[in-house]
Design a protein around this motif. Structure first.
Motif, short mmCIF file in Angstrom:
data_model
loop_
_atom_site.label_atom_id
_atom_site.label_comp_id
_atom_site.label_asym_id
_atom_site.label_seq_id
_atom_site.Cartn_x
_atom_site.Cartn_y
_atom_site.Cartn_z
N GLY A 369 0.81 -1.21 0.00
CA GLY A 369 0.00 0.00 0.00
C GLY A 369 0.84 1.26 0.00
N PRO A 370 0.19 2.42 -0.15
CA PRO A 370 0.91 3.69 -0.14
C PRO A 370 1.36 4.06 1.27
N GLY A 371 2.43 4.81 1.36
CA GLY A 371 2.93 5.25 2.65
C GLY A 371 2.26 6.54 3.07
N ARG A 372 1.02 6.47 3.54
CA ARG A 372 0.32 7.70 3.90
C ARG A 372 -0.79 7.39 4.90
N LEU A 373 -0.77 8.06 6.06
CA LEU A 373 -1.83 7.94 7.05
C LEU A 373 -2.64 9.23 7.09
N PRO A 374 -3.94 9.13 7.37
CA PRO A 374 -4.72 10.36 7.54
C PRO A 374 -4.29 11.07 8.82
N PRO A 375 -4.39 12.40 8.85
CA PRO A 375 -4.01 13.12 10.07
C PRO A 375 -4.97 12.82 11.21
N GLY A 376 -4.48 13.01 12.44
CA GLY A 376 -5.30 12.79 13.61
C GLY A 376 -6.30 13.91 13.81
N PRO A 377 -7.07 13.85 14.90
CA PRO A 377 -6.87 12.91 16.01
C PRO A 377 -7.22 11.47 15.63
N GLY A 378 -6.44 10.55 16.19
CA GLY A 378 -6.64 9.14 15.92
C GLY A 378 -6.13 8.31 17.08
N LEU A 379 -6.15 7.00 16.89
CA LEU A 379 -5.77 6.05 17.95
C LEU A 379 -4.57 5.23 17.49
N ASN A 380 -3.51 5.23 18.29
CA ASN A 380 -2.33 4.39 18.08
C ASN A 380 -2.44 3.22 19.05
N LEU A 381 -2.98 2.10 18.58
CA LEU A 381 -3.26 0.95 19.43
C LEU A 381 -2.09 -0.03 19.33
N ILE A 382 -1.37 -0.21 20.44
CA ILE A 382 -0.15 -1.02 20.46
C ILE A 382 -0.36 -2.24 21.35
N ARG A 383 -0.15 -3.41 20.79
CA ARG A 383 -0.21 -4.65 21.56
C ARG A 383 1.22 -5.13 21.81
N LEU A 384 1.55 -5.43 23.07
CA LEU A 384 2.85 -5.99 23.43
C LEU A 384 2.66 -6.94 24.60
N ASP A 385 3.70 -7.71 24.92
CA ASP A 385 3.58 -8.70 25.97
C ASP A 385 3.45 -8.07 27.35
N ASN A 386 4.35 -7.13 27.66
CA ASN A 386 4.43 -6.60 29.02
C ASN A 386 5.02 -5.20 28.96
N GLN A 387 4.20 -4.18 29.13
CA GLN A 387 4.70 -2.82 29.02
C GLN A 387 5.61 -2.42 30.18
N LEU A 388 5.63 -3.21 31.26
CA LEU A 388 6.54 -2.93 32.37
C LEU A 388 7.92 -3.52 32.15
N ASN A 389 8.06 -4.39 31.15
CA ASN A 389 9.35 -5.00 30.84
C ASN A 389 9.47 -5.07 29.33
N ALA A 390 9.68 -3.91 28.72
CA ALA A 390 9.66 -3.81 27.26
C ALA A 390 10.84 -2.99 26.76
#
Length: 529
Positions: A369-390
């Motif tokens: 796809g093209p390298g282009r995101l619509p401007p915000g406001p928006g949501l940056n939803l990040i999934r990771l195992d453990n944000q206290l040990n990252a």
């Protein structure tokens, strides 16, 4: 032989866990990392090795010097630096996971093998410069099971040929720098669906299948002269219906030593892992492993109890002195292969190693796809195992700063965060609990010890369909497991910006987000507070 001398001999065959940090209160895992008082006592009694984790590169060098100063004989100092020394010790090179080269090997085998050898040289040189003389890699497991929760991108390939060729190349590069390598986890942990840190897996295959898939990478590493082999905590009924590989004479002595002809050091995986410690105490586990054919006992749950058990076994005749002498000789021969550090620490990362790191990231990037995101406001939803040990997600991580500069508010999902899930299995994300606007979905998912899953049990395909149906998915970034990307990529419209990297560190995030059209953020290089 006097009892005290026997105890020192056997102590030299133990490897205990310590922190790379200098002070006790800095230990990240005090349950497993011994205090300085305990380390000093054990090294004074002759314990022969320490496995280290945590701290900066400079701290590690000072720590190795300190530990060696507490010991009367040369130590084996090791770390799980399968993805470069910077994976565990900040400031050194943190490289893309080995599986990135497994994919390249299908298309350009010679280039992949040359890069794997460079990977080994980089890891070995930096390890030696910082005081380590033993790298606990390469992983020789064939990751042919996408549901494997613990091997995943740590493997060098999904086929026996790729895993063997690349692991052997790593061995040549690493040991060419005067640092021991270690082929693991024998006889193969790739086709398992549970984690031996948590339970005892079973590999149900017959010997013919093992000869075709599991064993060839270890044979390739042995042919390349690998100095050590680490055992796997798993059950193989075709080889031994009673004991797991780590405790099996049929696996370690008859197969590894006898049939495969391996003459180097055999080291157990950590005996503190639940696959062993749930079933055996420290003393009995150490004795059973030694009887089976192991030379070195790694991370017993209680080092003094393990040592007591080994001493009692020799004094009672259960283990012969000749067997002890053979392990001591193999340890001496391995130690003699180690080269001391000579370069100044200012040359920790060479220009060639920087180029290697960048090349590995570039060749493993997938985008659409093209390298282009619509401007915000928006949501940056990040999934990771453990944000206290990252360590892959510091405050100045591109995954946080670049979307924020565009007006996307970060929300992190991990096992400790409030549940993002609603009751509808076809639309599982509870959007009413999240900010409005377009969504940048960033998924940091890979196999990791102790987690018990590589993310395949989470409903991300349904989430992608849900966000597409709501016309809210602005872009997708997947870092880590190729199997998650392979599941999600067919669901995406061809004009939706999306990218995948097997790596998760900030450098990989920068590359992925650049592909999605997010430029470098103003504070990405860090700031003071």
């Amino acid at each position: 032989m006097e009892a005290s001398e026997l105890r020192r001999q056997l102590a030299s065959l133990l490897v205990v866990r310590g922190s790379g940090h200098a002070r006790d209160h800095q230990r990240r895992y005090p349950r497993w990392e011994l205090s300085n008082a305990e380390l000093r006592q054990l090294l004074g009694e002759g314990v022969g090795g320490v496995i280290l984790l945590g701290g900066s590169a400079e701290e590690l060098r000072l720590r190795c010097e300190q530990l060696q100063g507490w010991a009367a004989e040369p130590l084996l100092l090791c770390a799980d630096v399968e993805e470069g020394v910077g994976q565990r010790f900040e400031g050194a090179s943190w490289l893309a996971p080995p599986l990135a080269l497994g994919e390249l090997h299908q298309r350009e085998p010679q280039r992949a093998e040359a890069l794997a050898e460079g990977y080994g040289r980089c890891t070995g040189r930096q390890a030696r410069l910082l005081g380590l003389n033993w790298v606990l890699g390469p992983v020789c497991d064939v990751n042919n099971n996408p549901s494997n929760p613990v091997i995943n991108v740590r493997a060098w390939g999904e086929t026996a040929s790729a895993a063997g060729a690349l692991a052997a190349a790593f061995v040549r590069g690493c040991q060419g720098e005067g640092v021991l390598a270690c082929a693991k986890h024998f006889p193969g942990h790739g086709d398992t669906s549970c984690d031996s840190h948590l339970e005892l897996p079973e590999l149900p295959h017959d010997r013919g299948r093992l000869d075709q898939i599991e064993l060839p990478p270890f044979q390739a590493a042995i042919a390349a002269g690998v100095a050590s082999v680490m055992t796997a905590h798993l059950r193989l009924p075709a080889l031994d219906p009673k004991r797991p590989a780590t405790l099996s004479k049929a696996v370690l002595t008859q197969l590894l030593r006898g049939e495969l002809g391996f003459q180097g050091l055999v080291v157990t995986d950590a005996l503190v892992m639940e696959a062993i410690s749930q079933h055996h105490g420290s003393a009995e586990a150490a004795v059973l492993a030694f009887e089976a054919g192991a030379d070195l006992i790694l991370m017993p749950a209680n080092a003094q109890e393990a040592l007591d058990g080994l001493v009692d076994a020799v004094q009672s005749g259960r283990i012969s002195q000749a067997r002890v002498d053979a392990s001591l000789q193999r340890r001496r021969e391995a130690q003699a292969r180690c080269s001391p550090a000579q370069e100044p620490l200012e040359q920790l990362i060479s220009p060639g190693e920087r180029e290697l790191s960048a090349e590995l990231l570039a060749l493993s990037l997938i985008r659409q796809g093209p390298g282009r995101l619509p401007p915000g406001p928006g949501l940056n939803l990040i999934r990771l195992d453990n944000q206290l040990n990252a360590p892959q997600l510091p405050l100045v991580a591109p995954a946080l700063l670049r979307p924020a500069a565009l007006g996307y508010e970060a929300r992190l999902i991990d096992a400790r965060s409030p549940s993002p899930w609603g009751p509808d299995p076809e639309a599982p994300l509870a959007l009413d609990r999240l900010p409005d606007g377009p969504v940048l979905l960033q998924l940091l998912v890979r196999g990791n010890p102790f987690r018990g899953s590589a993310g395949g049990d989470e409903p991300w395909p349904q989430v992608v369909r849900q966000l597409l149906a709501a016309q809210r998915l602005a872009a997708l970034a997947v870092y880590g497991s190729p199997y998650l990307w392979q599941a999600l990529e067919p669901l995406l419209p061809p004009d939706l910006p999306a990218a995948y990297s097997p790596a998760q560190m900030p450098q990989a995030q920068a590359q992925v987000l650049t592909a999605l059209g997010l430029p470098e953020a103003a504070l990405e290089g860090g700031f003071t507070d």
